[in-house]
Design an enzyme around this catalytic site. Structure first.
Site, PDB file in Angstrom:
ATOM      1  N   ARG A   1      40.108  60.327  84.304  1.00 34.86           N
ATOM      2  CA  ARG A   1      40.944  59.324  83.652  1.00 34.86           C
ATOM      3  C   ARG A   1      40.196  58.034  83.373  1.00 34.86           C
ATOM      4  NH1 ARG A   1      43.159  58.924  79.797  1.00 34.86           N
ATOM      5  NH2 ARG A   1      44.050  60.949  80.351  1.00 34.86           N
TER       6      ARG A   1
ATOM      7  N   LYS B   1      39.200  37.102  72.130  1.00 34.67           N
ATOM      8  CA  LYS B   1      40.533  37.685  72.322  1.00 34.67           C
ATOM      9  C   LYS B   1      40.381  39.125  72.805  1.00 34.67           C
ATOM     10  CE  LYS B   1      42.637  34.672  68.856  1.00 34.67           C
ATOM     11  NZ  LYS B   1      43.316  34.576  67.544  1.00 34.67           N
TER      12      LYS B   1
ATOM     13  N   LYS C   1      37.739  23.417  68.466  1.00 35.54           N
ATOM     14  CA  LYS C   1      38.911  23.947  67.779  1.00 35.54           C
ATOM     15  C   LYS C   1      39.875  22.816  67.434  1.00 35.54           C
ATOM     16  CE  LYS C   1      39.848  28.036  68.000  1.00 35.54           C
ATOM     17  NZ  LYS C   1      39.774  29.136  67.006  1.00 35.54           N
TER      18      LYS C   1
ATOM     19  N   GLU D   1      35.913  23.915  63.898  1.00 34.45           N
ATOM     20  CA  GLU D   1      36.955  24.514  63.071  1.00 34.45           C
ATOM     21  C   GLU D   1      37.562  23.475  62.140  1.00 34.45           C
ATOM     22  OE1 GLU D   1      40.064  27.119  64.902  1.00 34.45           O
ATOM     23  OE2 GLU D   1      41.399  25.509  64.240  1.00 34.45           O
TER      24      GLU D   1
ATOM     25  N   ASP E   1      39.268  28.024  58.875  1.00 37.46           N
ATOM     26  CA  ASP E   1      40.404  28.703  59.491  1.00 37.46           C
ATOM     27  C   ASP E   1      41.580  28.866  58.539  1.00 37.46           C
ATOM     28  OD1 ASP E   1      41.703  29.840  61.806  1.00 37.46           O
ATOM     29  OD2 ASP E   1      42.962  28.054  61.826  1.00 37.46           O
TER      30      ASP E   1
END
Length: 282
Positions: free
Chosen positions: A103, A138, A170, A200, A222
């Site tokens: 597994r 992410k 950001k 950004e 962005d």
């Protein structure tokens, strides 16, 4: 293309932890109960759909950590395309050991192959352009290193592995620090000469300030529509690296690549991929 493998010693703590989670306090009680200790078998990892293979190194390590005496033969290299029905790996030896590692090996192989396959699909849409597909942070907690390795197997490139890799300013940093000019001035004053700086922007006005102040190596454009991206690329005129991000998928990526950006980042590669069906058959 041949991809360099990570040293097993880097992967081993992650795989060992997954095995310990699966085996629990009492081991594989089903196998211990019904499988004779001296039973041996030859098992195969088979692809049940077309895909771009990844995770073979990790799957093999899972079997070897359960039982170093198992003989593992890999027939499909990471980064190789496979077809439904192809045998990716053979494992020979103790039946109990193979069943106990099954597994965890399949979990890694299916997920990493899913990332590689999703990446290859986006890369194919950028053919004929200079754009490179890259991932983001992410990622699934605990699986970042292998998900990012799978992106490479799919023909993509890696963004930061952690917050400590580079300065990436950001929108929230800009808001908290007082604007584009303020964050760039701060980074110029404090950042090491060895550290890359990316910022950004959401608008062409912000981009103009970035180019005026200087100090950025990369600009993250962005959620800009293709026409705005074209204007941004023209405004940059090769002075810094351009990266497009936001709503990147197979329906949008070709138009984004055609704008002339250098990189296209997609969080979906590692947060919304579909696990590929790979099975183990005795």
């Amino acid at each position: 293309m041949t991809y360099p493998a990570l040293p097993d010693m880097i992967l081993e703590p992650m795989v060992r932890s997954a095995l310990m989670e699966d085996l629990g306090a009492n081991g594989d009680i089903t196998t211990l109960t019904v499988i004779p200790a001296d039973a041996t078998y030859s098992a195969r990892l088979n692809a049940r759909e077309d895909a771009v293979v990844s995770g073979m190194q990790v799957a093999a390590l899972a079997f070897r950590l359960v039982d170093s005496a198992l003989r593992v033969t890999t027939h499909a290299a990471d980064g190789q395309r496979c077809s439904k029905g192809d045998t990716l790996m053979e494992i020979e030896g103790s039946a109990a050991s193979i069943l106990s590692g099954e597994r965890v090996a399949l979990n890694y192989a299916g997920r990493m192959t899913g990332v590689a396959t999703a990446t290859a699909a986006l890369v194919a849409e950028t053919k004929g352009t200079k754009a490179r597909i890259t991932c983001t942070r992410k990622t699934t907690p605990g699986l970042r290193i292998v998900e990012k390795q799978a992106v490479l197997h799919g023909g993509g490139f890696n963004h930061r592995f952690s917050l400590s890799d580079a300065i990436l300013i950001k929108d929230n940093h800009i808001a908290a620090a007082g604007g584009v000019r303020a964050v760039l001035e701060a980074s110029k004053a404090r950042a090491s000469h060895m550290m890359k700086v990316e910022i950004e922007v959401d608008t062409l006005d912000q981009l103009a300030v970035v180019l005026e102040v200087g100090g950025a190596d990369v600009v993250l454009l962005d959620n800009m529509p293709p026409e705005m991206l074209k204007q941004a690329v023209a405004l940059v005129d090769g002075r810094i690296v351009t990266e497009a991000s936001g709503n990147i998928n197979r329906n949008t990526v070709a138009a984004v690549a055609a704008t002339g950006v250098d990189y296209i980042s997609s969080g979906a590669l590692t947060h919304s991929y579909r696990t590929i069906d790979i099975g183990l058959d005795f």
